[in-house]
Design a protein around this motif. Structure first.
Motif, PDB file in Angstrom:
ATOM      1  N   ASP A   1       0.845  -1.193   0.000  1.00  0.00           N
ATOM      2  CA  ASP A   1       0.000   0.000   0.000  1.00  0.00           C
ATOM      3  C   ASP A   1       0.886   1.251   0.000  1.00  0.00           C
TER       4      ASP A   1
ATOM      5  N   ARG B   1       1.976   3.124   2.091  1.00  0.00           N
ATOM      6  CA  ARG B   1       2.953   3.342   3.165  1.00  0.00           C
ATOM      7  C   ARG B   1       4.363   2.951   2.738  1.00  0.00           C
TER       8      ARG B   1
ATOM      9  N   GLU C   1      18.605   0.088  12.933  1.00  0.00           N
ATOM     10  CA  GLU C   1      17.852   1.258  13.388  1.00  0.00           C
ATOM     11  C   GLU C   1      18.309   2.467  12.578  1.00  0.00           C
TER      12      GLU C   1
ATOM     13  N   LYS D   1      18.729   9.265  13.092  1.00  0.00           N
ATOM     14  CA  LYS D   1      17.670  10.216  13.443  1.00  0.00           C
ATOM     15  C   LYS D   1      17.966  11.562  12.782  1.00  0.00           C
TER      16      LYS D   1
ATOM     17  N   SER E   1       9.998   3.645  10.028  1.00  0.00           N
ATOM     18  CA  SER E   1       9.725   2.420  10.786  1.00  0.00           C
ATOM     19  C   SER E   1       9.719   1.222   9.850  1.00  0.00           C
ATOM     20  N   LYS E   2      10.207   0.109  10.364  1.00  0.00           N
ATOM     21  CA  LYS E   2      10.223  -1.117   9.541  1.00  0.00           C
ATOM     22  C   LYS E   2       8.796  -1.623   9.320  1.00  0.00           C
ATOM     23  N   ARG E   3       7.984  -1.501  10.359  1.00  0.00           N
ATOM     24  CA  ARG E   3       6.602  -1.992  10.248  1.00  0.00           C
ATOM     25  C   ARG E   3       5.715  -0.872   9.699  1.00  0.00           C
ATOM     26  N   ARG E   4       4.935  -1.245   8.702  1.00  0.00           N
ATOM     27  CA  ARG E   4       4.104  -0.223   8.047  1.00  0.00           C
ATOM     28  C   ARG E   4       3.134   0.449   9.008  1.00  0.00           C
ATOM     29  N   ALA E   5       2.564  -0.345   9.918  1.00  0.00           N
ATOM     30  CA  ALA E   5       1.563   0.219  10.829  1.00  0.00           C
ATOM     31  C   ALA E   5       2.158   1.298  11.725  1.00  0.00           C
ATOM     32  N   LEU E   6       3.483   1.276  11.892  1.00  0.00           N
ATOM     33  CA  LEU E   6       4.123   2.279  12.744  1.00  0.00           C
ATOM     34  C   LEU E   6       4.489   3.546  11.972  1.00  0.00           C
ATOM     35  N   ARG E   7       4.223   3.537  10.675  1.00  0.00           N
ATOM     36  CA  ARG E   7       4.433   4.776   9.910  1.00  0.00           C
ATOM     37  C   ARG E   7       3.150   5.603   9.979  1.00  0.00           C
ATOM     38  N   PRO E   8       3.266   6.914   9.935  1.00  0.00           N
ATOM     39  CA  PRO E   8       2.062   7.743  10.072  1.00  0.00           C
ATOM     40  C   PRO E   8       1.205   7.676   8.809  1.00  0.00           C
ATOM     41  N   GLY E   9       0.200   6.825   8.842  1.00  0.00           N
ATOM     42  CA  GLY E   9      -0.567   6.544   7.628  1.00  0.00           C
ATOM     43  C   GLY E   9      -1.682   7.522   7.320  1.00  0.00           C
TER      44      GLY E   9
END
Lengths: 301, 415
Positions: free
Chosen positions: A216, A218, A258, A261, A282-290
């Protein structure tokens, strides 16, 4: 395959109505030239090499796929109204033979300015407001192709973003050649070339062979963050060293390391903006601001 | 982080007192516990008298499957003057899973439930949902995702402009598979018409408050939900979170909630199940911010004199001091004291917008608690299972697990 050293006469023979052929870039199985049309207007000519058309089903599939891919890119660009997405040129995709090689060719608008890669290399160090503007333009471009076409660009990087110097479209996203439409079946893998995606700018989820099932926008958010990071820091990649390293190391870093920054590299930037850029990594998509609308509000505030 | 009263049986003046003392920021009404007419009056009065307090109504739709059982304890969810869908009024009714498998089923239930709430002076609607009890990759999860996906769309039909919180209720068992959890999070953060926030419930199998964390990674994963939802711009209200609220706030949660009974401090469908024997009256408890735990009143009497730091040194301590012999603080005073302690911990540990600093603060507080527990042990004073230090290593482990899941740097470096 034609390249930077190919004689202009070769192009003249292949495109009798065009002139002023000027090499711009080459990557994967694509060549990009600046050309002049009969009316004197300048555009960008894209030449995509096809594999030799054999009798195998694979080869025929790739032929029709590459033409389809180009058609899809052009259709997307035609329909997309976002000012931060490159516009189509006057030549629609068609098959041409150049030096005995089958190619798909078409044109796009010629943008003023330079790609971000060149801008970075020139030593330009943008301030926070310019980086915010860059991020806003790219987010709007990604939002536009996702919401109206279900497309993921998949190859956002400094080389594919133009800094135009124009107030109405200061940054423009280009090269939708490997854009992925989530509503269409997957593409045939070309075994005659390495994958067209730039490994250095690969989102972690793209390393999953089944990425098509869950892809998606992201993924583009990740590469937008990476591009903004590099632009802001004068070429520092959030994960990788400046010079290349082998594929396995690169992928390992993308999957496990990691990221740097932004705050540490650009201490003068506001914590809120640094946090926003960092959160896209972020490695995980859900942790990116979608929530793209929310990001745009944050960038404008 | 805000703190809400989790409404339940026998509220007395607890909520009014809590609001007047500034200990709570609002109330999450529970549909089961008061008749429809009483709830309407209560909300109207409170919205007039405490205009700044946030009023929410948990429709407790998740009890719909249990409602098919004999002797299910449905209270005001069903019957006369209830929230039941009777004669075209109300929304609640007994349902089986197959009644909700079609998208149109979910849409219908959402419209009824949200439409019902829209008549109340609530600050946000809480969308109905079921509890995902077995797996996040199951038919239950698919139904729950449909409810979440349609929450805002149906709100737009029945109460446009009113904020809506989608309910996400998950059992600790369903959280156990990490890859399912991550895929589920990917899905529910990609919504065409997202709700304004989430009302998060983590179901424990038993309705009593677990004295320690019974399922490994449970708190870490609950925290991850908070973090993910916050990053994605949602408001996050945690129901029945009690003493876990500060950690959820550290992860990004906007609010936690606790009531006065054990059943209002830990979410369980058990309170709707047919009663299986009588449960004894709970002992009076005092929530010690220093110990990050509640201890029995009798234990406080034994320990508090030697270790004054066990006391919070806050106004509600007065309810526990100077009592007649054999007397113990009443339930109302216990509720106020618990809210006061939670509020203090939330302010201390739930640092808004900085999860790394918040996790460091949590570790520091856990270390301090460990030191006090160690000193208590040195004096030969023994605290019972529900009051001792077992929770501390478990929570530390959960925080470290959360840091890894949420890709934060920090971990237990404060140790």
């Amino acid at each position: 395959m034609p390249d930077a050293t190919t004689s202009p006469q070769v192009y003249k023979n292949a495109f009798p109505t065009l002139s002023g052929f000027h090499f711009l870039a080459q990557g994967g199985y694509k060549l990009v030239l600046k050309v002049r049309l009969e009316d004197g207007k300048e555009e960008v000519l894209k030449i995509i090499q096809l594999p030799a058309l054999g009798t195998s089903q694979e080869s025929m599939a790739i032929h029709s796929q590459e033409l389809g891919r180009a058609m899809r890119e052009v259709t997307l660009l035609k329909e997309c109204t976002c000012p931060y997405v490159v516009k189509v040129g006057s030549m629609s995709p068609e098959l041409r033979e150049i030096e005995g090689v089958q190619c798909v060719v078409y044109t796009e608008e010629l943008l003023p300015g330079a790609d971000l890669q060149k801008v970075i290399e020139s030593g330009h160090r943008p301030d926070e407001s310019e980086c915010r503007l860059l991020m806003r333009c790219l987010i709007e471009a990604v939002q536009s192709i996702w919401e109206s076409h279900g497309m993921v660009h998949r190859d956002i990087k400094p080389l594919n973003v133009f800094r135009t110097g124009q107030a109405e479209c200061p940054f423009v996203l280009l090269d939708f050649g490997i854009a992925f439409n989530v509503n269409e079946p997957g593409l045939t893998v070309r075994t005659d070339q390495s994958p067209p995606m730039t490994r250095r700018y690969k989102a972690p989820e793209m390393a999953d062979p089944n990425f098509r099932e869950t892809l998606d926008f992201r993924t583009d958010l990740y590469t937008i963050g990476m591009t903004v990071f590099e632009y802001a820091t004068g070429g520092i990649h959030p994960l990788l060293p400046k010079t290349g390293e082998d594929a396995r190391k690169t992928i390992t870093r993308i999957l496990t390391m990691e990221p740097r920054k932004l705050r540490e590299e650009c201490p003068g930037f506001s914590p809120a903006f640094c946090q926003l850029v960092d959160s896209t990594q972020s490695k995980r998509r859900a942790l990116r601001p979608g929530n793209l609308k929310l990001i745009l509000r944050q960038l404008q505030s | 982080m805000k703190l809400y009263a989790q409404y339940g049986n026998g509220p007395g003046t607890k909520i009014t007192d809590g609001l007047q003392r500034g200990l709570i920021d609002g109330v999450i009404m529970g549909a089961k516990d008061e008749s429809a007419s009483y709830q309407r009056d209560f909300m109207r009065n409170h919205s007039q008298e405490h205009g700044e307090a946030r009023l929410l109504f948990d429709p407790q739709f998740y009890a719909c499957f249990i409602a098919t059982k004999d002797r299910a304890r449905l209270g005001a969810l069903w019957g006369k003057d209830s929230h039941g869908y009777i004669n075209g009024n109300g929304y609640f009714r007994p349902l089986r899973r197959r009644d909700l498998e079609k998208e149109s089923d979910a849409a219908r239930e959402l419209e009824r439930c949200l439409g019902y709430q829209a008549q109340m002076p609530v600050h946000a609607l809480i969308a109905p949902n079921i509890v995902i009890r077995r797996s996040l990759d199951s038919m239950e999860a698919a139904i729950a995702k449909t409810f979440i996906r349609l929450s805002a769309e149906r709100r737009d039909v029945v109460a446009p402009g009113k904020p809506v919180l989608a309910t996400l209720a998950v059992s600790s068992q369903a959280l156990s598979d990490r890859s399912e959890l991550l895929a589920f999070l990917d899905d529910i953060t990609l919504l065409d018409n997202p709700p304004d926030g989430f009302y998060l419930l983590l179901e424990n199998e038993e309705s009593t408050v677990p004295h320690t964390l019974t399922e490994p990674d449970m708190l870490a994963r609950w925290m991850l939900f908070n973090r993910v939802f916050k990053i994605n711009g949602f408001e996050v209200v945690n129901g029945y979170s009690d003493l876990l609220s500060p950690y959820l706030g550290a992860a990004g949660g906007d609010a936690g909630a606790a009531g006065w009974h054990g059943t209002l401090k830990s979410f369980s469908l058990d309170r709707f199940e047919p009663l299986d024997g009588r449960k004894g009256r709970a002992s009076a408890r005092y929530t010690s911010a220093k110990l990050l735990k509640s201890i029995k009143w009798s234990e406080l009497e034994a320990v508090g004199g030697v270790f004054p730091e066990v006391w919070n040194d806050l106004p509600c301590d007065a309810f526990f001091k100077g009592l007649d012999e054999d007397a113990e603080p009443n339930l109302g005073h216990q509720a106020l004291q618990n809210w006061e302690a939670l509020r203090t911990l939330n302010q201390l540990l739930a640092i808004p917008g900085d999860p790394v600093a918040a996790i460091h603060a949590c570790h520091a507080a856990l270390n301090e608690a460990q030191a006090v527990y160690a000193a208590i042990n040195d004096r030969g004073l023994t605290l019972r299972e529900k009051s001792n230090s077992q929770h501390l290593p478990a929570i530390k482990e959960e925080l470290n697990s959360f840091v890894r899941l949420a890709e934060l740097s920090g971990g237990d470096s404060a140790e």
